[in-house]
Design a protein around this motif. Sequence first.
Motif, PDB file in Angstrom:
ATOM      1  N   MET A  87      45.177  19.409  34.412  1.00  0.00           N
ATOM      2  CA  MET A  87      44.952  20.364  35.487  1.00  0.00           C
ATOM      3  C   MET A  87      45.472  19.763  36.784  1.00  0.00           C
ATOM      4  N   SER A  88      46.307  20.527  37.498  1.00  0.00           N
ATOM      5  CA  SER A  88      46.841  20.058  38.766  1.00  0.00           C
ATOM      6  C   SER A  88      46.451  21.027  39.864  1.00  0.00           C
ATOM      7  N   TYR A  89      46.385  20.504  41.088  1.00  0.00           N
ATOM      8  CA  TYR A  89      45.993  21.326  42.234  1.00  0.00           C
ATOM      9  C   TYR A  89      47.184  22.105  42.767  1.00  0.00           C
ATOM     10  N   LYS A  90      46.930  23.388  43.049  1.00  0.00           N
ATOM     11  CA  LYS A  90      47.920  24.216  43.713  1.00  0.00           C
ATOM     12  C   LYS A  90      47.180  25.155  44.651  1.00  0.00           C
ATOM     13  N   ASP A  91      47.557  25.134  45.915  1.00  0.00           N
ATOM     14  CA  ASP A  91      46.896  25.971  46.915  1.00  0.00           C
ATOM     15  C   ASP A  91      47.218  27.443  46.633  1.00  0.00           C
ATOM     16  N   THR A  92      46.206  28.214  46.283  1.00  0.00           N
ATOM     17  CA  THR A  92      46.396  29.613  45.900  1.00  0.00           C
ATOM     18  C   THR A  92      45.279  30.459  46.491  1.00  0.00           C
ATOM     19  N   GLY A  93      45.641  31.584  47.087  1.00  0.00           N
ATOM     20  CA  GLY A  93      44.648  32.545  47.544  1.00  0.00           C
ATOM     21  C   GLY A  93      44.145  33.392  46.391  1.00  0.00           C
ATOM     22  N   LEU A  94      43.114  34.184  46.662  1.00  0.00           N
ATOM     23  CA  LEU A  94      42.492  34.955  45.587  1.00  0.00           C
ATOM     24  C   LEU A  94      42.044  36.316  46.111  1.00  0.00           C
ATOM     25  N   ILE A  95      42.610  37.362  45.561  1.00  0.00           N
ATOM     26  CA  ILE A  95      42.130  38.728  45.767  1.00  0.00           C
ATOM     27  C   ILE A  95      42.088  39.379  44.396  1.00  0.00           C
ATOM     28  N   PHE A  96      40.910  39.822  43.997  1.00  0.00           N
ATOM     29  CA  PHE A  96      40.743  40.396  42.675  1.00  0.00           C
ATOM     30  C   PHE A  96      40.949  41.910  42.689  1.00  0.00           C
ATOM     31  N   ALA A  97      41.560  42.417  41.638  1.00  0.00           N
ATOM     32  CA  ALA A  97      41.449  43.815  41.227  1.00  0.00           C
ATOM     33  C   ALA A  97      41.059  43.766  39.769  1.00  0.00           C
ATOM     34  N   GLY A  98      40.162  44.662  39.347  1.00  0.00           N
ATOM     35  CA  GLY A  98      39.733  44.533  37.967  1.00  0.00           C
ATOM     36  C   GLY A  98      39.030  45.749  37.418  1.00  0.00           C
ATOM     37  N   ASN A  99      39.129  45.908  36.128  1.00  0.00           N
ATOM     38  CA  ASN A  99      38.331  46.888  35.400  1.00  0.00           C
ATOM     39  C   ASN A  99      37.013  46.232  35.015  1.00  0.00           C
ATOM     40  N   ILE A 100      35.925  46.851  35.423  1.00  0.00           N
ATOM     41  CA  ILE A 100      34.608  46.268  35.189  1.00  0.00           C
ATOM     42  C   ILE A 100      33.850  47.131  34.194  1.00  0.00           C
ATOM     43  N   TYR A 101      33.223  46.458  33.242  1.00  0.00           N
ATOM     44  CA  TYR A 101      32.476  47.113  32.172  1.00  0.00           C
ATOM     45  C   TYR A 101      31.060  46.553  32.165  1.00  0.00           C
ATOM     46  N   MET A 102      30.098  47.382  31.795  1.00  0.00           N
ATOM     47  CA  MET A 102      28.699  46.944  31.791  1.00  0.00           C
ATOM     48  C   MET A 102      28.002  47.491  30.554  1.00  0.00           C
ATOM     49  N   ALA A 103      27.198  46.636  29.923  1.00  0.00           N
ATOM     50  CA  ALA A 103      26.505  47.015  28.692  1.00  0.00           C
ATOM     51  C   ALA A 103      25.019  46.723  28.812  1.00  0.00           C
ATOM     52  N   LYS A 104      24.212  47.579  28.204  1.00  0.00           N
ATOM     53  CA  LYS A 104      22.789  47.286  28.044  1.00  0.00           C
ATOM     54  C   LYS A 104      22.634  46.128  27.065  1.00  0.00           C
ATOM     55  N   MET A 105      21.577  45.340  27.302  1.00  0.00           N
ATOM     56  CA  MET A 105      21.316  44.196  26.443  1.00  0.00           C
ATOM     57  C   MET A 105      20.119  44.484  25.546  1.00  0.00           C
ATOM     58  N   VAL A 106      20.252  44.102  24.299  1.00  0.00           N
ATOM     59  CA  VAL A 106      19.118  44.084  23.373  1.00  0.00           C
ATOM     60  C   VAL A 106      18.913  42.620  22.996  1.00  0.00           C
ATOM     61  N   GLY A 107      17.892  42.013  23.558  1.00  0.00           N
ATOM     62  CA  GLY A 107      17.755  40.568  23.439  1.00  0.00           C
ATOM     63  C   GLY A 107      18.881  39.903  24.203  1.00  0.00           C
ATOM     64  N   ASP A 108      19.627  39.042  23.559  1.00  0.00           N
ATOM     65  CA  ASP A 108      20.775  38.380  24.192  1.00  0.00           C
ATOM     66  C   ASP A 108      22.099  39.023  23.788  1.00  0.00           C
ATOM     67  N   ASN A 109      22.046  40.190  23.157  1.00  0.00           N
ATOM     68  CA  ASN A 109      23.258  40.812  22.646  1.00  0.00           C
ATOM     69  C   ASN A 109      23.572  42.103  23.393  1.00  0.00           C
ATOM     70  N   PRO A 110      24.829  42.259  23.840  1.00  0.00           N
ATOM     71  CA  PRO A 110      25.204  43.504  24.503  1.00  0.00           C
ATOM     72  C   PRO A 110      25.390  44.629  23.494  1.00  0.00           C
ATOM     73  N   THR A 111      25.083  45.863  23.919  1.00  0.00           N
ATOM     74  CA  THR A 111      25.380  47.038  23.115  1.00  0.00           C
ATOM     75  C   THR A 111      26.741  47.582  23.566  1.00  0.00           C
ATOM     76  N   GLU A 112      26.943  48.883  23.507  1.00  0.00           N
ATOM     77  CA  GLU A 112      28.233  49.442  23.909  1.00  0.00           C
ATOM     78  C   GLU A 112      28.417  49.327  25.420  1.00  0.00           C
ATOM     79  N   PHE A 113      29.690  49.161  25.835  1.00  0.00           N
ATOM     80  CA  PHE A 113      30.029  48.965  27.247  1.00  0.00           C
ATOM     81  C   PHE A 113      30.461  50.278  27.886  1.00  0.00           C
ATOM     82  N   ALA A 114      29.932  50.548  29.069  1.00  0.00           N
ATOM     83  CA  ALA A 114      30.410  51.658  29.892  1.00  0.00           C
ATOM     84  C   ALA A 114      31.513  51.149  30.806  1.00  0.00           C
ATOM     85  N   GLY A 115      32.548  51.959  30.991  1.00  0.00           N
ATOM     86  CA  GLY A 115      33.609  51.539  31.894  1.00  0.00           C
ATOM     87  C   GLY A 115      34.956  52.093  31.501  1.00  0.00           C
TER      88      GLY A 115
END
Length: 250
Positions: free
Chosen positions: A1-29
């Motif tokens: 791993m080497s250092y490189k000066d880089t800026g960061l602006i995110f764009a992204g598709n976000i998905y969210m799922a209900k959890m049953v215990g520690d396991n996700p169910t189906e994702f909305a998004g």
Amino acid sequence: MSYKDTGLIFAGNIYMAKMVGDNPTEFAGPINVTRLELTPPQPEEIVRPSFERDTFGQALDSVNLPGEAPRIAMDFDSLPSELLADALAGTVEGFNVATKTVTGEAVTLSNGMWMKLPDAHIDAAGVSVTDPVGPTVLVQGEDYQVEAVTGLIRALKDTAAVAVTVDYDTLAASGNRVLGATEISKRRQVIMDGVNLVTGKPAAVTVWAATFSATQAMNLMSREFISGTLEGTMITPEGKTSPYEIDFVE
């Protein structure tokens, strides 16, 4: 791993799922998320101050102990019924209204004020209102007015503000119903399939588990797009070593 000066602006598709215990169910998004804020854990600092002559008031030792756990906050303006329910601390259930015929429903009409019929989703074209004294059949649009979806009815003039009987049919209707303020705590997994707009390279965020709550009032009559807010604590589930991960593809 080497250092490189880089800026960061995110764009992204976000998905969210209900959890049953520690396991996700189906994702909305994908969900149009305008804020995805991750707050590091806030430690409790324990300091041993010096009372010695030459270092009085200085710190001899300092230890950071676990304090407030890492937090996550999301603002989103994608609001299908499931996400609207999340933003209102609610749940969703389906509803299904069958057609039926109602005859002789007794109502006393009021001029200018609405009365509620027992049913909603009324077929306005099939409403018949009769003043038993006479008898006289009242005319819709002249003597009375009906709000079909809600099942409201009112007189339009004093002569129609009398005790009447109402005949009507209901229309078949089905859909989703949000039951507000019925689920305060919401356990969710959140995934972002994103890109760093600065480099054009893919990036991904995974929040393994978070216990969310709806924290903001929602103005249902806003002149702008309505948005929801969820905030909560991120959790490190069994088998993981951190509550979330961010992967950058090089």
